[in-house]
Scaffold this motif. Structure first.
Motif, short mmCIF file in Angstrom:
data_model
loop_
_atom_site.label_atom_id
_atom_site.label_comp_id
_atom_site.label_asym_id
_atom_site.label_seq_id
_atom_site.Cartn_x
_atom_site.Cartn_y
_atom_site.Cartn_z
N LEU A 290 0.82 -1.20 0.00
CA LEU A 290 0.00 0.00 0.00
C LEU A 290 0.86 1.26 0.00
N VAL A 291 1.90 1.26 0.81
CA VAL A 291 2.79 2.43 0.87
C VAL A 291 3.44 2.68 -0.48
N LYS A 292 3.88 1.62 -1.14
CA LYS A 292 4.51 1.78 -2.46
C LYS A 292 3.52 2.29 -3.50
N LEU A 293 2.26 1.82 -3.42
CA LEU A 293 1.25 2.33 -4.35
C LEU A 293 0.98 3.81 -4.11
N LEU A 294 0.84 4.19 -2.83
CA LEU A 294 0.55 5.58 -2.51
C LEU A 294 1.68 6.53 -2.91
N ALA A 295 2.89 5.99 -3.01
CA ALA A 295 4.03 6.83 -3.40
C ALA A 295 3.86 7.44 -4.78
N GLY A 296 2.98 6.86 -5.61
CA GLY A 296 2.74 7.39 -6.95
C GLY A 296 1.69 8.49 -6.98
N PHE A 297 1.16 8.86 -5.82
CA PHE A 297 0.12 9.89 -5.74
C PHE A 297 0.52 10.95 -4.72
N THR A 298 -0.24 12.04 -4.72
CA THR A 298 -0.07 13.05 -3.67
C THR A 298 -0.98 12.69 -2.50
N VAL A 299 -0.38 12.37 -1.39
CA VAL A 299 -1.14 11.91 -0.23
C VAL A 299 -1.41 13.08 0.70
N VAL A 300 -2.70 13.35 0.90
CA VAL A 300 -3.11 14.43 1.80
C VAL A 300 -3.22 13.93 3.24
N ASP A 301 -3.72 12.71 3.39
CA ASP A 301 -3.91 12.15 4.72
C ASP A 301 -3.78 10.63 4.65
N LEU A 302 -3.18 10.04 5.69
CA LEU A 302 -3.03 8.59 5.74
C LEU A 302 -3.21 8.13 7.18
N ARG A 303 -4.13 7.19 7.36
CA ARG A 303 -4.37 6.65 8.70
C ARG A 303 -4.37 5.13 8.61
N ILE A 304 -3.51 4.52 9.43
CA ILE A 304 -3.42 3.07 9.48
C ILE A 304 -3.55 2.66 10.95
N GLU A 305 -4.60 1.91 11.24
CA GLU A 305 -4.83 1.49 12.62
C GLU A 305 -3.87 0.37 13.02
N GLU A 306 -3.76 0.18 14.34
CA GLU A 306 -2.99 -0.95 14.85
C GLU A 306 -3.58 -2.26 14.34
N PRO A 307 -2.76 -3.29 14.17
CA PRO A 307 -3.29 -4.57 13.70
C PRO A 307 -4.44 -5.07 14.57
N ASP A 308 -5.51 -5.49 13.93
CA ASP A 308 -6.68 -5.99 14.64
C ASP A 308 -6.60 -7.52 14.70
N LEU A 309 -5.94 -8.04 15.75
CA LEU A 309 -5.77 -9.48 15.86
C LEU A 309 -7.10 -10.18 16.10
N GLU A 310 -7.98 -9.55 16.87
CA GLU A 310 -9.27 -10.17 17.15
C GLU A 310 -10.03 -10.43 15.85
N GLU A 311 -10.05 -9.45 14.97
CA GLU A 311 -10.77 -9.59 13.70
C GLU A 311 -10.16 -10.69 12.84
N SER A 312 -8.83 -10.76 12.84
CA SER A 312 -8.16 -11.78 12.05
C SER A 312 -8.47 -13.18 12.55
N VAL A 313 -8.47 -13.35 13.87
CA VAL A 313 -8.75 -14.66 14.44
C VAL A 313 -10.22 -15.02 14.23
N LEU A 314 -11.12 -14.07 14.37
CA LEU A 314 -12.53 -14.34 14.15
C LEU A 314 -12.79 -14.81 12.72
N ALA A 315 -11.99 -14.32 11.78
CA ALA A 315 -12.15 -14.76 10.39
C ALA A 315 -11.86 -16.25 10.27
N LEU A 316 -10.93 -16.76 11.09
CA LEU A 316 -10.65 -18.20 11.08
C LEU A 316 -11.83 -18.97 11.69
N TYR A 317 -12.45 -18.40 12.73
CA TYR A 317 -13.57 -19.07 13.37
C TYR A 317 -14.78 -19.18 12.44
N ARG A 318 -14.97 -18.17 11.58
CA ARG A 318 -16.17 -18.14 10.74
C ARG A 318 -16.21 -19.28 9.74
#
Length: 346
Positions: A290-318
């Motif tokens: 994602l960072v490499k792709l954004l490098a080709g554009f003018t970035v006004v704002d970028l927000r990346i949350e902390e890794p959501d481990l709960e969501e990732s594990v729940l995906a395995l449960y589903r």
């Protein structure tokens, strides 16, 4: 505490069936001595069954295990005294005080250092003068924690140990686990709450329907976990950004929003300006692409949350098969009714 090197716990194709229901399916893993090993899974995933097999509370249908270098089926009282066990469904009753109960258990579990019981009780906020039958669920759980830790066992097996504890005591418990590992003790702790395990564990086994669906370090799990991202780009249009995202399969699932739509529909607090595009969505794995792709554009704002481990594990449960969790959950309870041995019973 006797020293033990290599794997403190090792299993090979360890399985348990109750009739036609499979409670544990070919569990194969090694737990390094002196490590903290987390077992994560929803109710009925097979966590409790696996721990009871290691303690010889129940016997496997097939496969084998070594605990502290010994087959638990032949280890007997000598092996059990080297283990501290906190069951997932702790049942403590009676008119006996907490102190008297722990004194009795100390005579079974082996040497307890002078003052160890009082120190542990003070740290978790447990009144040892009260009768066990008058204690709340949380205080009974504290009593269970003290009995598991008090004799400084080589191996701690802790099944849903923070159940009923308030947040402050939960943190104290995690400190106790960390201190135990620092002394060279091995800790296996099961939970359905990933946030607890990720704070202390070295490695994690994620279980679903009696199987380990992922085995990794917490760091590896975090690196591959889902992150919610949002970037605002200027001087471009949706078609251009969409084409760039779709050129990379790993990023094609991210959504794009052009200027002119309301802030509410964008899910953001500020309006987008003319010639602006917002990228948003859930990113799995490394953010490098994602960072490499954004490098080709003018970035006004970028927000990346902390890794959501709960969501990732729940995906395995589903991905669980319909009904399998319910079947295993019934078996775990049937298992619990069959086995009423005390944690320190010899």
């Amino acid at each position: 505490m006797a020293a033990h090197t290599g794997a403190a716990v090792s299993t090979s194709a360890l399985s348990k069936r109750f009739g036609r229901a499979v409670a544990l399916d070919a569990l194969t893993l090694d737990v390094a001595a002196g490590s903290i090993f987390g077992v994560i899974g929803p109710n009925g995933a097979g966590k409790t069954t696996a721990l009871r097999l290691l303690l010889d509370i129940i016997r496997p249908t097939s496969g084998s295990a070594l605990v502290l270098g010994v087959d638990p089926r032949i280890g007997g009282p000598e092996l059990r005294r080297r283990i501290g066990y906190l069951p997932g469904e702790l049942r403590l009753e009676g008119r006996i005080t907490g102190r008297n109960l722990l004194d009795q258990l100390a005579r079974i579990s082996g040497p307890v250092a002078p003052g160890a019981i009082d120190t542990l009780a003070e740290r978790v906020g447990l009144d040892l003068t009260r009768q066990v039958r008058t204690l709340s669920k949380g205080n009974k759980q504290k009593l269970g924690i003290v009995q598991a830790f008090m004799h400084t066992p080589d191996l701690l097996v802790l099944d849903e140990p923070t159940s009923g504890l308030d947040p402050l005591v939960q943190q104290t418990f995690l400190v106790l686990v960390t201190e135990a590992a620092a002394r060279g003790q091995t800790v296996i702790v099961s939970s359905h709450v990933l946030s607890e395990i990720e704070q202390v564990a070295d490695r994690v086994a994620i279980m679903r329907a009696g199987r380990v669906v992922r085995l990794s370090s917490v760091q590896e799990l975090r690196q591959s976990a889902a992150r919610h991202v949002r970037a605002t780009l200027s001087g471009t249009d949706v078609a251009t950004v969409r084409a760039a995202l779709e050129a990379d399969g790993a990023l094609s699932a991210l959504s794009t929003l052009s200027a002119g739509l309301s802030a509410d529909s964008a899910g953001i607090s500020e309006p987008l300006g003319t010639g602006s595009v917002c990228i948003s969505g859930t990113l799995n794995g490394s953010i490098d692409r994602l960072v490499k792709l954004l490098a080709g554009f003018t970035v006004v704002d970028l927000r990346i949350e902390e890794p959501d481990l709960e969501e990732s594990v729940l995906a395995l449960y589903r991905d669980d098969e319909p009904g399998s969790t319910r079947e295993h959950h019934r078996d775990d309870h049937r298992d619990g009714r069959r086995t009423k041995r005390h944690p320190h019973e010899s």
